[in-house]
Scaffold this motif. Structure first.
Motif, PDB file in Angstrom:
ATOM      1  N   PHE A 158       0.799  -1.208   0.000  1.00 52.12           N
ATOM      2  CA  PHE A 158       0.000   0.000   0.000  1.00 52.12           C
ATOM      3  C   PHE A 158       0.847   1.281   0.000  1.00 52.12           C
ATOM      4  CE2 PHE A 158      -2.628  -3.097   2.599  1.00 52.12           C
ATOM      5  CZ  PHE A 158      -3.223  -3.665   1.487  1.00 52.12           C
ATOM      6  N   SER A 159       0.838   1.923  -1.139  1.00 49.15           N
ATOM      7  CA  SER A 159       1.588   3.163  -1.338  1.00 49.15           C
ATOM      8  C   SER A 159       0.933   4.316  -0.570  1.00 49.15           C
ATOM      9  CB  SER A 159       1.609   3.518  -2.830  1.00 49.15           C
ATOM     10  OG  SER A 159       0.307   3.936  -3.239  1.00 49.15           O
ATOM     11  N   PRO A 160       1.640   5.445  -0.427  1.00 49.42           N
ATOM     12  CA  PRO A 160       1.015   6.627   0.186  1.00 49.42           C
ATOM     13  C   PRO A 160      -0.283   7.031  -0.500  1.00 49.42           C
ATOM     14  CG  PRO A 160       3.378   6.929   0.105  1.00 49.42           C
ATOM     15  CD  PRO A 160       3.082   5.652  -0.647  1.00 49.42           C
ATOM     16  N   GLN A 161      -0.375   6.813  -1.823  1.00 49.69           N
ATOM     17  CA  GLN A 161      -1.615   7.134  -2.520  1.00 49.69           C
ATOM     18  C   GLN A 161      -2.766   6.262  -2.021  1.00 49.69           C
ATOM     19  OE1 GLN A 161      -2.297   9.641  -5.114  1.00 49.69           O
ATOM     20  NE2 GLN A 161      -4.215   9.056  -4.118  1.00 49.69           N
ATOM     21  N   GLU A 162      -2.486   4.984  -1.793  1.00 47.94           N
ATOM     22  CA  GLU A 162      -3.523   4.094  -1.276  1.00 47.94           C
ATOM     23  C   GLU A 162      -3.902   4.453   0.161  1.00 47.94           C
ATOM     24  OE1 GLU A 162      -2.882  -0.223  -3.077  1.00 47.94           O
ATOM     25  OE2 GLU A 162      -0.983   0.865  -2.952  1.00 47.94           O
ATOM     26  N   ILE A 163      -2.911   4.864   0.952  1.00 50.93           N
ATOM     27  CA  ILE A 163      -3.191   5.295   2.328  1.00 50.93           C
ATOM     28  C   ILE A 163      -4.143   6.491   2.305  1.00 50.93           C
ATOM     29  CG2 ILE A 163      -2.197   6.204   4.474  1.00 50.93           C
ATOM     30  CD1 ILE A 163      -1.433   3.269   3.851  1.00 50.93           C
ATOM     31  N   GLN A 164      -3.837   7.463   1.444  1.00 49.17           N
ATOM     32  CA  GLN A 164      -4.688   8.659   1.355  1.00 49.17           C
ATOM     33  C   GLN A 164      -6.083   8.303   0.852  1.00 49.17           C
ATOM     34  OE1 GLN A 164      -5.934  10.303  -1.510  1.00 49.17           O
ATOM     35  NE2 GLN A 164      -6.524  12.281  -0.619  1.00 49.17           N
ATOM     36  N   PHE A 165      -6.170   7.370  -0.070  1.00 48.80           N
ATOM     37  CA  PHE A 165      -7.454   6.926  -0.622  1.00 48.80           C
ATOM     38  C   PHE A 165      -8.335   6.316   0.475  1.00 48.80           C
ATOM     39  CE2 PHE A 165      -9.773   3.263  -2.557  1.00 48.80           C
ATOM     40  CZ  PHE A 165     -10.673   3.972  -3.336  1.00 48.80           C
ATOM     41  N   ILE A 166      -7.754   5.454   1.286  1.00 57.00           N
ATOM     42  CA  ILE A 166      -8.508   4.834   2.382  1.00 57.00           C
ATOM     43  C   ILE A 166      -8.946   5.898   3.386  1.00 57.00           C
ATOM     44  CG2 ILE A 166      -8.421   3.174   4.283  1.00 57.00           C
ATOM     45  CD1 ILE A 166      -6.190   1.715   2.648  1.00 57.00           C
ATOM     46  N   ALA A 167      -8.013   6.781   3.756  1.00 57.07           N
ATOM     47  CA  ALA A 167      -8.326   7.826   4.738  1.00 57.07           C
ATOM     48  C   ALA A 167      -9.438   8.739   4.239  1.00 57.07           C
ATOM     49  CB  ALA A 167      -7.066   8.637   5.051  1.00 57.07           C
ATOM     50  N   ARG A 168      -9.342   9.143   2.974  1.00 58.95           N
ATOM     51  CA  ARG A 168     -10.365  10.022   2.406  1.00 58.95           C
ATOM     52  C   ARG A 168     -11.716   9.316   2.309  1.00 58.95           C
ATOM     53  NH1 ARG A 168     -11.310  10.242  -2.954  1.00 58.95           N
ATOM     54  NH2 ARG A 168      -9.200   9.488  -3.424  1.00 58.95           N
ATOM     55  N   SER A 169     -11.693   8.068   1.880  1.00 63.59           N
ATOM     56  CA  SER A 169     -12.945   7.319   1.723  1.00 63.59           C
ATOM     57  C   SER A 169     -13.685   7.145   3.038  1.00 63.59           C
ATOM     58  CB  SER A 169     -12.647   5.939   1.106  1.00 63.59           C
ATOM     59  OG  SER A 169     -12.092   6.058  -0.180  1.00 63.59           O
ATOM     60  N   ASP A 170     -12.916   6.870   4.104  1.00 63.03           N
ATOM     61  CA  ASP A 170     -13.538   6.544   5.400  1.00 63.03           C
ATOM     62  C   ASP A 170     -13.465   7.682   6.401  1.00 63.03           C
ATOM     63  OD1 ASP A 170     -13.924   4.127   4.222  1.00 63.03           O
ATOM     64  OD2 ASP A 170     -12.611   2.982   5.546  1.00 63.03           O
ATOM     65  N   GLN A 171     -12.972   8.844   5.949  1.00 61.55           N
ATOM     66  CA  GLN A 171     -12.849  10.018   6.821  1.00 61.55           C
ATOM     67  C   GLN A 171     -12.031   9.698   8.076  1.00 61.55           C
ATOM     68  OE1 GLN A 171     -17.142  11.081   7.071  1.00 61.55           O
ATOM     69  NE2 GLN A 171     -16.612  12.873   5.832  1.00 61.55           N
ATOM     70  N   LEU A 172     -10.866   9.135   7.822  1.00 60.78           N
ATOM     71  CA  LEU A 172      -9.929   8.791   8.885  1.00 60.78           C
ATOM     72  C   LEU A 172      -8.636   9.583   8.689  1.00 60.78           C
ATOM     73  CD1 LEU A 172     -10.319   4.899   8.752  1.00 60.78           C
ATOM     74  CD2 LEU A 172     -11.293   6.429  10.491  1.00 60.78           C
ATOM     75  N   SER A 173      -7.825   9.678   9.722  1.00 56.67           N
ATOM     76  CA  SER A 173      -6.511  10.294   9.587  1.00 56.67           C
ATOM     77  C   SER A 173      -5.541   9.281   8.985  1.00 56.67           C
ATOM     78  CB  SER A 173      -5.993  10.757  10.949  1.00 56.67           C
ATOM     79  OG  SER A 173      -5.667   9.632  11.769  1.00 56.67           O
ATOM     80  N   TYR A 174      -4.439   9.784   8.451  1.00 57.72           N
ATOM     81  CA  TYR A 174      -3.422   8.882   7.913  1.00 57.72           C
ATOM     82  C   TYR A 174      -2.894   7.968   9.017  1.00 57.72           C
ATOM     83  CZ  TYR A 174      -3.468  12.455   4.244  1.00 57.72           C
ATOM     84  OH  TYR A 174      -3.858  13.336   3.270  1.00 57.72           O
ATOM     85  N   THR A 175      -2.731   8.511  10.192  1.00 63.46           N
ATOM     86  CA  THR A 175      -2.242   7.712  11.324  1.00 63.46           C
ATOM     87  C   THR A 175      -3.219   6.592  11.658  1.00 63.46           C
ATOM     88  OG1 THR A 175      -0.993   9.556  12.261  1.00 63.46           O
ATOM     89  CG2 THR A 175      -1.609   7.778  13.771  1.00 63.46           C
ATOM     90  N   GLN A 176      -4.495   6.908  11.705  1.00 66.36           N
ATOM     91  CA  GLN A 176      -5.492   5.873  12.013  1.00 66.36           C
ATOM     92  C   GLN A 176      -5.440   4.741  10.994  1.00 66.36           C
ATOM     93  OE1 GLN A 176      -8.855   8.664  12.138  1.00 66.36           O
ATOM     94  NE2 GLN A 176      -9.319   7.969  14.227  1.00 66.36           N
ATOM     95  N   VAL A 177      -5.323   5.094   9.725  1.00 65.68           N
ATOM     96  CA  VAL A 177      -5.263   4.082   8.674  1.00 65.68           C
ATOM     97  C   VAL A 177      -4.022   3.223   8.824  1.00 65.68           C
ATOM     98  CG1 VAL A 177      -5.030   3.698   6.183  1.00 65.68           C
ATOM     99  CG2 VAL A 177      -6.655   5.407   7.045  1.00 65.68           C
ATOM    100  N   MET A 178      -2.867   3.863   8.981  1.00 64.29           N
ATOM    101  CA  MET A 178      -1.616   3.099   9.030  1.00 64.29           C
ATOM    102  C   MET A 178      -1.499   2.254  10.285  1.00 64.29           C
ATOM    103  SD  MET A 178       1.287   5.425   7.137  1.00 64.29           S
ATOM    104  CE  MET A 178       0.795   7.043   7.708  1.00 64.29           C
ATOM    105  N   VAL A 179      -1.990   2.743  11.404  1.00 66.54           N
ATOM    106  CA  VAL A 179      -1.975   1.934  12.629  1.00 66.54           C
ATOM    107  C   VAL A 179      -2.826   0.678  12.436  1.00 66.54           C
ATOM    108  CG1 VAL A 179      -2.772   1.845  15.024  1.00 66.54           C
ATOM    109  CG2 VAL A 179      -1.420   3.792  14.240  1.00 66.54           C
TER     110      VAL A 179
END
Length: 381
Positions: free
Chosen positions: A150-171
Motif C-alpha cells: 500500500f503506497s502513500p496514494q492508497e493510504i490517502q485513498f482509504i483515509a479520504r474514503s472513510d474520513q480517517l486520519s493517515y495515522t489511524q489508517v496506518m496503525v
C-alpha cells in the motif's frame, strides 16, 4: 558571492564523505562529456563500495497487483481501467491466496501488494475493512511472510474514503500485518510536474507527510523516483533533496523506522496515453540517462540511504546489471509477476528466478546474497 564548485571539487567532496548540494547535483546531471560522466560513475561506484560493500543482494518476492480498476487518470499509466472497461480485473480472495501459496512454495519471503484505487473495494460501505481483509487473506495463512503493501496514494485513498486520519489508517494496517510501505506514487516531488503527470494524485507534501508518519509509527518505507519523462535535472535534484531531508529527519528524531532503499523507475511510454507519449517522444527508457541519475543518486543519498536498486523490469536484466557498476548494490526481487510496468510496454519481463539474478551478479565478479525486505542477510546459502 559563493564560488561555484567544479565537477572535480564536487566529486572530491563526495568521496570525502561530504553531502553535495542540489546545485552540485544539477551540475552532475547536466554533464555530457564522456570522461566527466566516467568520473561521476567511478565516484558513485566508490561510494557504493564504501557505504554498502561489494556484495550484491536480492530478495525472493512476489508482486500482487490485486486490481487495476482505478478512479484516477494519471497521464503515464497504461495499467488502470474503469470498472466495465475491457481488461479490467479485480482478484478474488481465493486467487490471492493461491498466488501467495505459490510464492511461498518458490521460497518467497515477501509479498509486495499494490493496486488501483477501486471505489467499489469496500466491505459494509467502508474501504479500510476491505484492505484489512486483503491483509488477513495473506497473514492468516503465512504470519511470518513480510507484507510490503500500500503506497502513500492508497493510504490517502482509504483515509479520504472513510474520513480517517493517515495515522489511524496506518496503525490499523500495521496491526493487521503490514510490515512496510512501498514508497511509490512519489513520481516527481514537484507539483508543477504532478499537475501534468498525475493531477488527481496526492501532492508532494502529502506524500512526504505519509512517509514521515509511517517512520514515526515504526513502519519502514522504500523511496522511488519516476524519471525520464518531462522532468528537468533541477526537478530531479529537488526530488533527491526532499528524500534526503526525509531520511535526515527520521535519523535526527530517532524514529523507529526509516527509508530502506532508493529505486529509480524510468518512464516506459510504449502504451502510455498518447498525449504524454507524444510529449516525451520515445517508448523506452534511455539507459545512459538512467545510469547517470543512478550515479548522482548514490552520491546524493548514499550517506543516508545506503541501499540503491535498479528496475530490471524497466531496464531489462542487462541494463539493471550495468546499474550495479553505477552505484546500485541490490538487483531487486524475483517479482514472479508484474503488471503495471509490463502493461506500459516494458521489455524487461515479469519474473526472474533467483538463479537468473545470481548469474547477472556473478557476471560482474561480485558476490551475491539473498536478503529479506529490510536488507537483513538470510543464511540460506
Amino acid at each position: 558571492m559563493t564560488k561555484i564548485a567544479t565537477i572535480d571539487e564536487i566529486l572530491a567532496a563526495a568521496k570525502a564523505g561530504e553531502d553535495i548540494t542540489t546545485e552540485d547535483a544539477i551540475a552532475l546531471l547536466t554533464q555530457t562529456d564522456a570522461d566527466t560522466i566516467a568520473a561521476i560513475r567511478s565516484t558513485a561506484n566508490y561510494l557504493r563500495q564504501q557505504q554498502a560493500g561489494e556484495t550484491v543482494t536480492y530478495v525472493i518476492n512476489r508482486n500482487i497487483n490485486y486490481t487495476n480498476i482505478c478512479e484516477q487518470h494519471c497521464s503515464f499509466c497504461a495499467f488502470r481501467r474503469d470498472q466495465n472497461q475491457p481488461g479490467a480485473y479485480w482478484l478474488d480472495w481465493q486467487t490471492i491466496s493461491a498466488k501467495v501459496e505459490d510464492a511461498v512454495a518458490k521460497g518467497a519471503t515477501e509479498i509486495c501488494m499494490q493496486g488501483g484505487l477501486n471505489p467499489n473495494a469496500k466491505i459494509n460501505g467502508k474501504s479500510l475493512p476491505y484492505y484489512l481483509k486483503l491483509i488477513h487473506t495473506i497473514k492468516s495463512a503465512y504470519p511470518h511472510l513480510h507484507l510490503h503493501a500500500f503506497s502513500p496514494q492508497e493510504i490517502q485513498f482509504i483515509a479520504r474514503s472513510d474520513q480517517l486520519s493517515y495515522t489511524q489508517v496506518m496503525v490499523a494496517l500495521q496491526e493487521a500485518g503490514v510490515d512496510s510501505l512501498p514508497g511509490t506514487a512519489a513520481e516527481i516531488l514537484d507539483d508543477n510536474v504532478r499537475k501534468i503527470l498525475c493531477p488527481e494524485k496526492i501532492n508532494s507534501q502529502t506524500w512526504l507527510e505519509i512517509i514521515s508518519t509511517a517512520h514515526q509509527l515504526g513502519i519502514p518505507t522504500t523511496s522511488t523516483i519516476l524519471s525520464g519523462h518531462i522532468e528537468t535535472p533541477s526537478q530531479q535534484a529537488w526530488h533527491l533533496e526532499q528524500l534526503r531531508r526525509l531520511q535526515q529527519t527520521a535519523i535526527a528524531n530517532n524514529y523507529p523506522a526509516r527509508i530502506t532503499e532508493f529505486i529509480i523507475l524510468p518512464f516506459v511510454g510504449q502504451e502510455a496515453p498518447k498525449p504524454l507519449r507524444h510529449r516525451v517522444g520515445r517508448d523506452q527508457p534511455v539507459l545512459a540517462d538512467t545510469l547517470l541519475l543512478t550515479a548522482v543518486a548514490r552520491i546524493y543519498l548514499g550517506n543516508y540511504i545506503p541501499n540503491h536498486q535498479p528496475s530490471w523490469v524497466k531496464l531489462g536484466l542487462a541494463g539493471a546489471t550495468t546499474a550495479l557498476t553505477w552505484g546500485c548494490n541490490d538487483i531487486g526481487g524475483t517479482l514472479m509477476e508484474e503488471h503495471i510496468t509490463t502493461m506500459a510496454g516494458a521489455i524487461g519481463g515479469t519474473s526472474m528466478t533467483p538463479t537468473q539474478l545470481q548469474q547477472a551478479i556473478i557476471s560482474l565478479n561480485r558476490p551475491y546474497r539473498q536478503r529479506d525486505t529490510l536488507y537483513r542477510i538470510l543464511e540460506t546459502q
